[in-house]
Design a protein around this motif. Structure first.
Motif, PDB file in Angstrom:
ATOM      1  N   LEU A 109       0.820  -1.205   0.000  1.00  0.00           N
ATOM      2  CA  LEU A 109       0.000   0.000   0.000  1.00  0.00           C
ATOM      3  C   LEU A 109       0.856   1.258   0.000  1.00  0.00           C
ATOM      4  O   LEU A 109       0.405   2.326  -0.402  1.00  0.00           O
ATOM      5  N   GLY A 110       2.107   1.121   0.441  1.00  0.00           N
ATOM      6  CA  GLY A 110       3.005   2.265   0.431  1.00  0.00           C
ATOM      7  C   GLY A 110       3.356   2.692  -0.986  1.00  0.00           C
ATOM      8  O   GLY A 110       3.356   3.873  -1.325  1.00  0.00           O
ATOM      9  N   VAL A 111       3.632   1.716  -1.835  1.00  0.00           N
ATOM     10  CA  VAL A 111       3.966   2.005  -3.232  1.00  0.00           C
ATOM     11  C   VAL A 111       2.774   2.666  -3.923  1.00  0.00           C
ATOM     12  O   VAL A 111       2.927   3.636  -4.662  1.00  0.00           O
ATOM     13  N   ALA A 123       0.445   4.488  -2.605  1.00  0.00           N
ATOM     14  CA  ALA A 123       0.279   5.862  -2.148  1.00  0.00           C
ATOM     15  C   ALA A 123       1.210   6.806  -2.889  1.00  0.00           C
ATOM     16  O   ALA A 123       0.917   7.978  -3.066  1.00  0.00           O
ATOM     17  N   GLU A 124       2.335   6.291  -3.348  1.00  0.00           N
ATOM     18  CA  GLU A 124       3.297   7.164  -4.014  1.00  0.00           C
ATOM     19  C   GLU A 124       2.988   7.383  -5.478  1.00  0.00           C
ATOM     20  O   GLU A 124       3.328   8.409  -6.029  1.00  0.00           O
TER      21      GLU A 124
END
Lengths: 289, 323, 320
Positions: free
Chosen positions: B213-215, B217-218
């Motif tokens: 989910l971090g990727v 968000a970017e």
């Protein structure tokens, strides 16, 4: 009590699973059934036959297949069916013993080479040399040096078959050695022997078994060739290769004398090949389809 | 303007006697120039969805059972193999997960980029070569390395080459399947940064498949959360990150170790994803869901919370009805 | 509580065709009983090699390892056998680290058989079931084979095997990096619970800073075989002093709508670990590097209390 029952169930379950997968493969099952039939026939067939495999009967020479001699007779009037059945015993015995000893010898060499890198070069160069010599030439040389009889032919065949096993085993062990579970095994304190027998061999077995069946085919063919040139089983023993050899003089007019043992070899070899292919698929638990 | 529309796509794999339901009627729209993140765990059906769009579902054992995949209003599922070959690489390009194995080890990287260009564009060898060099420069590799082989590149560099190949024909849709999972964090940051820049320059639409989910968000502006072959929630980045509604999405966020918050234990979603060969009746998530009730044994409805935000859950329906 | 493990000036070099590969170069640290040391770094930094050298899965080149105050740098065969009872490992890849031809119970029971722990068969089965229960594997999987299970359950098998002999010390080599996020959290929680119940000591090797944050007491950041920063976990996450640690932490994509964060984007990639020059190994990628960094190798110094950093300009960069 409950524990021992559980153990038993587990012990059989892996073999049972392989068996189940093998059963799904029709070709492999056909091969297996053919082999069993051939084995049973050569074990018990001769007992039922009214003829003696070595008894010569010159009145019945060179008969084509008929009601009294289902496969006909040869140039000495011997019943070919009986000879095929008895010959099966020799052929199957030679094949089984040769290929089993070749598999054990070869695998052991390959395992040592891969597991102890210091021995790798010596063993594998030896194997390379063995593989470099044409198989037939080597067999002939060994038999010529030791004397032509069945025992020496079997030694020659076992020696020529083993390099293939050594190579396969070495390649297997080298890839298995790099997998993490080998490290895991040493980190829980397994000795080398335990690592080899519990962790390496079960994982390396599949291609060895396949090679076993393929090698068996070439042993049948090689022993036939050797007997054919007179360097293996000696007459009047009805080894299949020898029977072909004996029939070659009559090939033009009485072709059945050579063709029938030839067919026996083809059928056995084909059955073994099909079983080998099926086993390879069945032994891989990941190939579940 | 809608570029790609997936409607009620169903893909099944038959394994022995079992039928594995990899994708169960998902619908998804990708607008021109937009980036949509397809998020889910292993076995959620993300890659199968992507492969269906590419027309590359291995058949057998896989089969697209029903549904439509419209590119510019044309159904890709009805195209012949030959027509699909023209579309692949030209209109839709795909980046695969493992940079170590997706390049041909016996061809130079330059030739591999050139190959795509020559397949889809009628240009001379020299021009193709020139363009391949430009593509390398574009992804931050000096053009002089054109003649080098893949093994002379590091993992991050290989992934850049793969991106260059994918972008070589200016595709309108790029499907990236876990493009940075195999890379180290600092290298991942470089590659993500580059992808973001390229996307802005070329206005390429992108489907980014990831479990991270971090990727998402970017890079993404829309998100679809997949679970056991279904899209359980989709919306804009704000919809999903600020107000997630599906219990699975909420659980997924909570199970990520948070660098900014002090906590002793991690929150978990109990249990495992159901066996895709034996999915439960009704909601696929109900066995792991703490809010599950009797009604979850029926197929949950898709609830539209706003123009952009959709969630497939009874809970949202109840709340919406109560408002 | 005393120091359970102490490592002094540990070196591990691998010979290659083009020279010595310095996988681990002069690393020293100690761990107290019941604590966790997180070892963080990217691929090729020597973190996995470090764990393997400590467990003697690889021979060390130079240095001393003290376990419970006793020198175990060069153990004899019997000493090693005894040591392995107490020092175990959980491996990274739950797919390749277990023997595919053994059933779950056989894998977990293997150490028990090797060390002949159980006197009777009944005791052995009892113990295997107990271990399966501890790591959360239902009894019905006893006779399953690894390929029938998913990654999370396989990693539980690996943990069960490591626990079988009641070790005091476990090296965890990226135990969760091959798992899905929701399963990752389950396994991490399991490992933390086990540590609490059994007073286990962990070395937790990982590339993912966000994973070690929760489980570690101390953290050691490695780059190309050397330690660049070492401190208590909390202090490290509050303030990173080494430029590499800063970059590493800022490179992690956050699952948040954060707008523009000031990410430090590192240029370039790892340099070669073969015969590295006497210089700061990070200098090539470091935004603050000067000529001094290319000529002189920085040493690990205590910059703040219990916070060690290997950087010439740590004070200037952090305005200390």
């Amino acid at each position: 009590m409950a524990d021992s029952r559980n153990r038993k169930r587990k012990k059989t379950s892996q073999a049972a699973e392989i068996w189940k997968r093998l059963q799904k493969n029709r070709m492999a099952m056909a091969g297996l059934c053919t082999l069993i039939v051939i084995l049973l026939l050569s074990l018990f067939g001769p007992l039922l036959s009214p003829y003696d495999y070595a008894a010569q009967n010159f009145t019945d020479r060179l008969m084509f297949p008929c009601a009294s001699h289902l496969f006909g007779t040869d140039n000495f009037g011997r019943d070919i069916l009986t000879r095929i059945l008895v010959g099966g015993r020799y052929t199957l015995f030679i094949t089984f013993v040769c290929i089993t000893s070749a598999a054990i010898m070869g695998s052991a060499l390959g395992l040592l080479a891969a597991f102890y890198p210091k021995m790798d070069n010596i063993i594998m160069r030896l194997v390379d040399i063995l593989m470099g010599i044409p198989t037939m030439l080597m067999c002939v040389s060994i038999v010529a040096a030791l004397g032509s009889n069945m025992k020496n032919m079997m030694i020659a065949l076992a020696v020529t078959q083993s390099p293939e096993f050594a190579r396969i085993m070495r390649a297997q062990v080298l890839t298995i050695k790099d997998r993490e579970f080998m490290e895991a095994a040493s980190s829980i304190g397994c000795s080398n022997g335990r690592i080899i027998f519990r962790h390496i061999i079960p994982n390396a077995l599949a291609p060895i078994i396949v090679q076993y069946t393929l090698g068996a085919v070439s042993v049948i063919l090689m022993s036939a060739s050797l007997s054919f040139v007179g360097m293996g089983v000696q007459p009047p023993t009805p080894e299949w290769g020898l029977m072909i050899s004996a029939g070659r003089d009559y090939l033009r007019d009485y072709w059945h004398i050579a063709i029938i043992p030839g067919l026996a070899i083809v059928v056995t070899a084909f059955a073994l090949n099909m079983l080998g292919d099926g086993l390879r698929d069945a032994l891989d638990p990941r190939l579940k389809q | 303007m809608e570029l790609l529309e997936i409607k009620n796509l169903v893909v099944q794999y038959s394994v022995g006697r079992d039928v594995v339901q990899a994708v169960n009627g998902i619908s998804l729209t990708v607008k021109e120039g937009a980036t949509i993140g397809l998020v889910g765990e292993t076995g959620a059906g993300k890659t199968t969805t992507a492969l269906s769009v590419m027309g590359l579902v291995p058949n057998p054992p896989g089969k697209v059972k029903s549904g439509e995949i419209l590119l510019d209003g044309e159904d890709l599922l009805k195209k012949s193999n030959k027509e699909m070959r023209k579309i692949r690489g030209k209109d839709i390009a795909m980046i695969f997960q493992d940079p170590m194995t997706s390049l041909n080890p016996v061809m130079t990287v330059g030739e591999q980029i050139m190959e795509v260009i020559q397949l889809h564009e009628k240009i001379s060898r020299q021009d193709a070569q020139k363009k391949a060099c430009e593509m390398l420069e574009l992804v931050g590799i000096p053009g002089q390395r054109y003649g080098e082989y893949p093994h002379q590149f590091s993992g991050g560099m290989k992934q850049r080459v793969i991106i260059a190949i994918a972008l070589a024909c200016n595709p309108r849709l790029l499907i990236a399947d876990e493009p940075t999972t195999a890379l180290d964090v600092t290298i991942q940051a470089q590659v993500l940064d580059m992808m973001r820049r390229l996307k802005e320059t070329y206005k390429t639409a992108m489907i980014l498949i990831t479990h991270d989910l971090g990727v998402v968000a970017e890079v993404c502006d829309q998100v679809a959360i997949m679970y056991a072959g279904e899209i359980v929630e989709k919306g804009t980045l704000e919809d999903i990150y600020e107000s997630p509604r599906h219990p699975y999405t909420i659980g997924l966020f909570q199970s990520i170790p948070d660098l900014d918050v002090e906590s002793e234990r991690l929150n978990i979603i109990p249990g495992m994803m159901p066996d895709p060969a034996a999915l439960p009746e009704g909601c696929n998530f109900c066995e792991r869901c703490q809010h599950a009730t009797e009604q979850c044994k029926k197929q949950p409805p898709v609830v539209r919370l706003s123009d952009t935000h959709e969630v497939q859950c009874f809970l949202a329906q109840d709340e919406k009805g109560g408002e | 509580m005393g120091k359970l493990l102490e490592v002094k000036h540990l070196k591990k070099y691998f010979p290659t065709k083009s020279g010595m590969l310095h996988a681990v170069d002069d690393v020293s640290f100690s761990i107290e009983e019941g604590k966790t040391l997180g070892v963080v770094g990217e691929s090729g930094c020597g973190k996995s090699t470090l764990g393997r050298v400590i467990l003697h899965l690889l021979p060390l080149t130079e240095g001393t390892i003290l376990y419970n105050g006793k020198d175990i740098s060069n153990p004899s065969k019997t000493e090693l056998h005894e040591l392995r009872r107490n020092m175990q490992m959980v491996f990274q890849d739950p797919y390749s680290s277990i023997n595919p031809r053994q059933s779950v119970a056989e894998i977990i029971g293997e150490p028990l058989k090797v060390y002949r722990v159980c006197k009777t068969k009944a005791e052995y089965h009892e113990r295997v079931r107990e271990l399966m229960d501890i790591v959360g594997l239902p009894e019905r999987y006893e006779h399953s084979y690894p390929h029938e299970l998913d990654g999370g359950r396989r990693q539980r098998i690996g943990i069960g095997r490591a626990l079988a002999l009641n070790p005091r010390f476990i090296v965890c080599d990226e135990p969760v990096s091959a798992l899905d996020v929701s399963i990752q959290a389950q396994i991490l929680n399991l490992m933390m619970d086990l540590q609490e119940e059994r007073n286990l000591t962990y070395i937790f090797v990982t590339h993912d800073l966000s994973v070690v944050k929760h489980i570690s007491d101390d953290i050691m950041v490695m780059y190309l075989g050397v330690v660049v920063e070492k401190s208590a976990a909390r202090a490290l996450f509050e303030k990173q002093l080494h430029p590499y640690t800063k970059a590493l932490l800022s490179a992690i994509p956050r699952a948040k709508l954060g707008g523009a964060r000031n990410r430090i984007l590192l240029k370039g990639e790892l340099t070669s670990p073969i015969e590295p020059p006497k210089a700061c190994r990070f200098a090539v990628r470091c935004p603050y590097a000067t000529d001094r960094c290319a000529q002189e190798e920085p040493t690990l110094e205590e910059v703040l209390p219990e916070h060690y950093v290997a950087c010439h300009y740590v004070k200037e960069i952090n305005r200390l």
